[in-house]
Design a protein around this motif. Structure first.
Motif, PDB file in Angstrom:
ATOM      1  N   HIS A  58      18.639 -13.445  -0.755  1.00 34.55           N
ATOM      2  CA  HIS A  58      18.633 -13.089  -2.176  1.00 34.55           C
ATOM      3  C   HIS A  58      18.724 -14.354  -3.029  1.00 34.55           C
ATOM      4  O   HIS A  58      17.962 -14.537  -3.996  1.00 34.55           O
TER       5      HIS A  58
ATOM      6  N   GLY B 132      27.219  -8.267  -2.691  1.00 35.25           N
ATOM      7  CA  GLY B 132      26.325  -7.753  -1.668  1.00 35.25           C
ATOM      8  C   GLY B 132      25.045  -8.540  -1.497  1.00 35.25           C
ATOM      9  O   GLY B 132      24.244  -8.239  -0.601  1.00 35.25           O
ATOM     10  N   ALA B 133      24.786  -9.548  -2.330  1.00 37.19           N
ATOM     11  CA  ALA B 133      23.569 -10.365  -2.201  1.00 37.19           C
ATOM     12  C   ALA B 133      23.740 -11.361  -1.057  1.00 37.19           C
ATOM     13  O   ALA B 133      24.747 -12.080  -0.995  1.00 37.19           O
ATOM     14  N   GLY B 134      22.766 -11.378  -0.143  1.00 38.49           N
ATOM     15  CA  GLY B 134      22.843 -12.269   1.012  1.00 38.49           C
ATOM     16  C   GLY B 134      22.183 -13.613   0.748  1.00 38.49           C
ATOM     17  O   GLY B 134      21.783 -13.948  -0.384  1.00 38.49           O
TER      18      GLY B 134
ATOM     19  N   SER C 235      19.195  -6.689   9.160  1.00 35.92           N
ATOM     20  CA  SER C 235      20.331  -6.725   8.238  1.00 35.92           C
ATOM     21  C   SER C 235      20.262  -7.923   7.304  1.00 35.92           C
ATOM     22  O   SER C 235      20.508  -7.811   6.098  1.00 35.92           O
TER      23      SER C 235
ATOM     24  N   SER D 262      29.382 -12.263  -3.360  1.00 33.12           N
ATOM     25  CA  SER D 262      28.388 -12.220  -4.442  1.00 33.12           C
ATOM     26  C   SER D 262      27.779 -10.825  -4.617  1.00 33.12           C
ATOM     27  O   SER D 262      26.561 -10.689  -4.732  1.00 33.12           O
TER      28      SER D 262
ATOM     29  N   ASP E 122      26.034 -14.856   6.551  1.00 33.57           N
ATOM     30  CA  ASP E 122      25.373 -13.996   5.574  1.00 33.57           C
ATOM     31  C   ASP E 122      26.355 -12.942   5.042  1.00 33.57           C
ATOM     32  O   ASP E 122      26.380 -12.650   3.840  1.00 33.57           O
ATOM     33  N   ASN E 123      27.172 -12.402   5.898  1.00 34.74           N
ATOM     34  CA  ASN E 123      28.160 -11.408   5.484  1.00 34.74           C
ATOM     35  C   ASN E 123      29.204 -12.011   4.543  1.00 34.74           C
ATOM     36  O   ASN E 123      29.656 -11.367   3.598  1.00 34.74           O
TER      37      ASN E 123
ATOM     38  N   ARG F 121      27.585 -12.289   1.178  1.00 30.04           N
ATOM     39  CA  ARG F 121      27.482 -10.959   0.541  1.00 30.04           C
ATOM     40  C   ARG F 121      28.833 -10.512  -0.010  1.00 30.04           C
ATOM     41  O   ARG F 121      28.919  -9.925  -1.089  1.00 30.04           O
TER      42      ARG F 121
ATOM     43  N   ASP G 176      21.681  -5.479  -1.900  1.00 34.27           N
ATOM     44  CA  ASP G 176      22.927  -5.831  -2.571  1.00 34.27           C
ATOM     45  C   ASP G 176      23.638  -4.551  -3.027  1.00 34.27           C
ATOM     46  O   ASP G 176      23.202  -3.433  -2.711  1.00 34.27           O
ATOM     47  N   ASP G 177      24.711  -4.662  -3.765  1.00 32.46           N
ATOM     48  CA  ASP G 177      25.486  -3.494  -4.180  1.00 32.46           C
ATOM     49  C   ASP G 177      24.710  -2.572  -5.111  1.00 32.46           C
ATOM     50  O   ASP G 177      25.073  -1.396  -5.270  1.00 32.46           O
TER      51      ASP G 177
END
Length: 456
Positions: free
Chosen positions: A41, A36-38, A77, A34, A27-28, A31, A83-84
Motif C-alpha cells: 500500500h 491495516g495498510a501493508g 495476504s 497504519s 507486513d503485519n 498494517r 486495509d481497514d
C-alpha cells in the motif's frame, strides 16, 4: 520510512532481521501501525523514479511472484490484503497514479493469487463500499492508471454498493476526459445509482456545458477537435514567434552587412596605399621573424657557451681544489722535513761536541804520555829525546781526522740534498700558483665573453 525513501537495501536488511526473514511478520507489523495498510500500500505512494518500482519488484520477488517456481503461502495476504477500509493495493495505486504498480499487480502470475468471491477478477476487486480500482481512477482523473485498468479488462459498468459505476464517479468530480474514455470503452449511460440518478443527471447539476459535451459523442469529438485545433494554434503561434525572432535577427544581420559594405567601399578608395602599407608591414614582419630566428640561434649559442664556461669553471674549481690539497700536502711535507732537519742538526751538534771532547781527552793523554817519557829518561840519566808519538797515538789522530772529514762530507751532502728538496718544493708551489692563476684568468675571460655576448 525506508519505503518513502525508496531504500530497497534497507528494506531487505529489515526483513532479514525478522525471524527466519519473515516478510509476512514485517507486513503485519506495518498494517498494525497504519490502519491495516501493508508494505505494498505504502509503496504505491513512492514515485517510480524514486524507487517505487524497485521496491514493488523486491516484495513480489520475496513472495515468489517473479520468475519461475511456486508462490509463498503468504503471497495472497501480503499482495491482496485490504486495509481497514477494505481498500486493496490497486485502489491505493489508482489514487496515487502509480501506473507501474497497476501493471505489476495485474500481471497474470500476481493476479492469479487473488482470492475473492467466485467469478471476480483481481482487476475488479472491490473495497468495503463495493468500489473497484476503476472507480478510484475515474474519481481521481488518472488517465494513465485508467488506461492500464481498461487494458487489463476492467468492468466499466461495475456498480458499487451505492449503485454507482465508474461513470458516476467521473461525473461527480467533473473529469470530462475520463467520461469520454469510459463512454468509448462501453459505459452504459442509463445506469442509475441508489438515488435513481444517472451519470448525466449528476453532471448536469454542475451546469457546465463543456462537461456535458463529453456525454455527446458528436460534441465530444467536436470538443476534442477544438482542443486539437487550439493545441495546433498554440504550436503555430510559438513557431510564428520563433520565426519572427529569426526574421528580426536576419534583418539585423542584413543591416550590419549594408553597414559593413559601406565601410568597405570607403576603405576601398585607399586600398592601394593600404596594400602597400600591408606589404611593407609584411616585409617588416618577415625581417623581424628572421631577426628573431638569428637571435634565437645566438641565444642558443650563448647558452651553450655559458654551459661550457660553467663546466670549465667547475673543472677549474675542482682542479684548484686538488692543487690546493697537493699544496697543503707539500707544505706538510716541508714542515716534516724542516723538523727532521732541526732534529739532525741537533744530532750533528751533539756529534761535533762529542768529537771535540774526544780531541781534548786525546790531547791530554798525549801530553801525559810525553811527560811520562821525559821523566823516565831523566831518571835513567839518558839524554832527553823529542817525544815520539806512539803508533797508537798516530792511528788515533788519523782516525779522528778521518771522522772529521767524513762528518764534514756527510753534513755538506745532507745540507745540499735538503736544500735541493726545499728548492723542488718551492718550484712546485710556484707551479701550482701559476696554474691556479692561469685557470682563474681563463675562466674570467670566458665569463666576460659570455656577458659581453649577452649584453649585445
Amino acid at each position: 520510512a525506508l519505503v518513502r525513501e525508496g531504500d530497497v537495501e534497507g528494506l531487505r536488511k529489515l526483513v532479514a532481521e525478522e525471524e527466519a526473514g519473515n516478510l509476512l511478520a514485517l507486513d503485519n507489523k506495518v498494517r498494525a501501525l497504519s490502519g491495516g495498510a501493508g508494505l505494498l500500500h505504502w509503496i504505491t505512494e513512492v514515485p517510480e523514479e524514486s524507487g517505487g518500482k524497485a521496491l514493488m519488484e523486491y516484495v513480489l520477488a520475496a513472495v515468489g511472484l517473479s520468475g519461475e517456481g511456486s508462490a509463498h503461502e503468504s503471497a495472497a495476504s501480503i499482495v491482496w490484503g485490504a486495509d481497514d477500509m477494505g481498500a486493496l493495493v490497486t485502489h491505493w495505486a489508482a489514487l496515487s497514479d502509480a501506473e507501474f504498480a497497476i501493471k505489476a499487480l495485474l500481471a497474470e502470475r500476481v493476479a492469479n493469487v487473488y482470492k475473492a468471491k467466485e467469478g471476480e477478477a483481481a482487476v475488479d476487486a472491490q473495497d468495503s463500499a463495493g468500489e473497484s480500482a476503476l472507480h478510484y481512477a475515474s474519481l481521481n482523473g488518472s488517465m494513465r492508471v485508467f488506461s492500464a485498468l481498461i487494458e487489463s479488462g476492467a468492468a466499466v459498468n461495475l456498480q458499487s454498493d451505492s449503485g454507482q459505476c465508474a461513470l458516476h464517479a467521473a461525473a461527480s468530480n467533473k473529469k470530462g476526459e475520463v467520461i469520454g474514455a469510459l463512454i468509448d470503452a462501453g459505459a452504459n449511460l442509463s445506469i442509475k445509482d441508489a438515488n435513481g440518478k444517472t451519470a448525466v443527471d449528476i453532471a448536469s447539476a454542475f451546469k457546465d456545458e463543456d462537461l456535458m459535451a463529453y456525454f455527446n459523442a458528436e460534441k465530444r469529438r467536436h470538443a476534442e477537435k477544438v482542443k486539437e485545433l487550439e493545441e495546433r494554434n498554440r504550436l503555430l503561434e510559438e513557431r510564428l514567434a520563433t520565426e519572427d525572432e529569426v526574421k528580426r535577427g536576419l534583418q539585423n544581420k542584413l543591416a550590419k552587412l549594408y553597414h559593413d559594405l559601406a565601410k568597405a567601399e570607403t576603405a576601398a578608395k585607399g586600398s592601394e596605399a593600404t596594400m602597400a602599407l600591408v606589404e611593407e608591414q609584411r616585409q617588416e614582419i618577415i625581417a623581424l621573424k628572421e631577426e628573431r630566428h638569428k637571435m634565437t640561434e645566438k641565444v642558443q649559442t650563448l647558452e651553450t657557451m655559458f654551459k661550457t664556461a660553467l663546466q670549465q669553471n667547475t673543472n677549474v674549481v675542482r682542479k684548484t681544489q686538488v692543487l690546493e690539497q697537493e699544496k697543503a700536502a707539500l707544505e706538510n711535507q716541508l714542515d716534516v722535513q724542516r723538523k727532521e732537519l732541526a732534529v739532525k742538526s741537533t744530532a750533528l751538534q751533539e756529534i761535533e761536541g762529542r768529537f771535540q771532547e774526544l780531541e781534548e781527552q786525546f790531547e791530554v793523554r798525549v801530553q801525559a804520555a810525553s811527560s811520562a817519557a821525559v821523566a823516565a829518561a831523566a831518571a835513567a840519566a839518558t839524554p832527553v829525546l823529542p817525544p815520539i808519538a806512539a803508533p797508537a797515538v798516530v792511528e788515533a789522530k788519523e782516525t779522528v781526522a778521518m771522522c772529521n772529514e767524513e762528518t764534514l762530507r756527510l753534513r755538506k751532502e745532507y745540507e745540499h740534498g735538503l736544500f735541493r728538496q726545499l728548492r723542488e718544493t718551492i718550484n712546485n708551489l710556484q707551479t701550482l700558483t701559476t696554474l691556479t692563476t692561469t685557470a682563474l684568468r681563463d675562466t674570467t675571460k670566458q665569463l666576460d665573453l659570455v656577458l659581453d655576448e649577452g649584453a649585445a
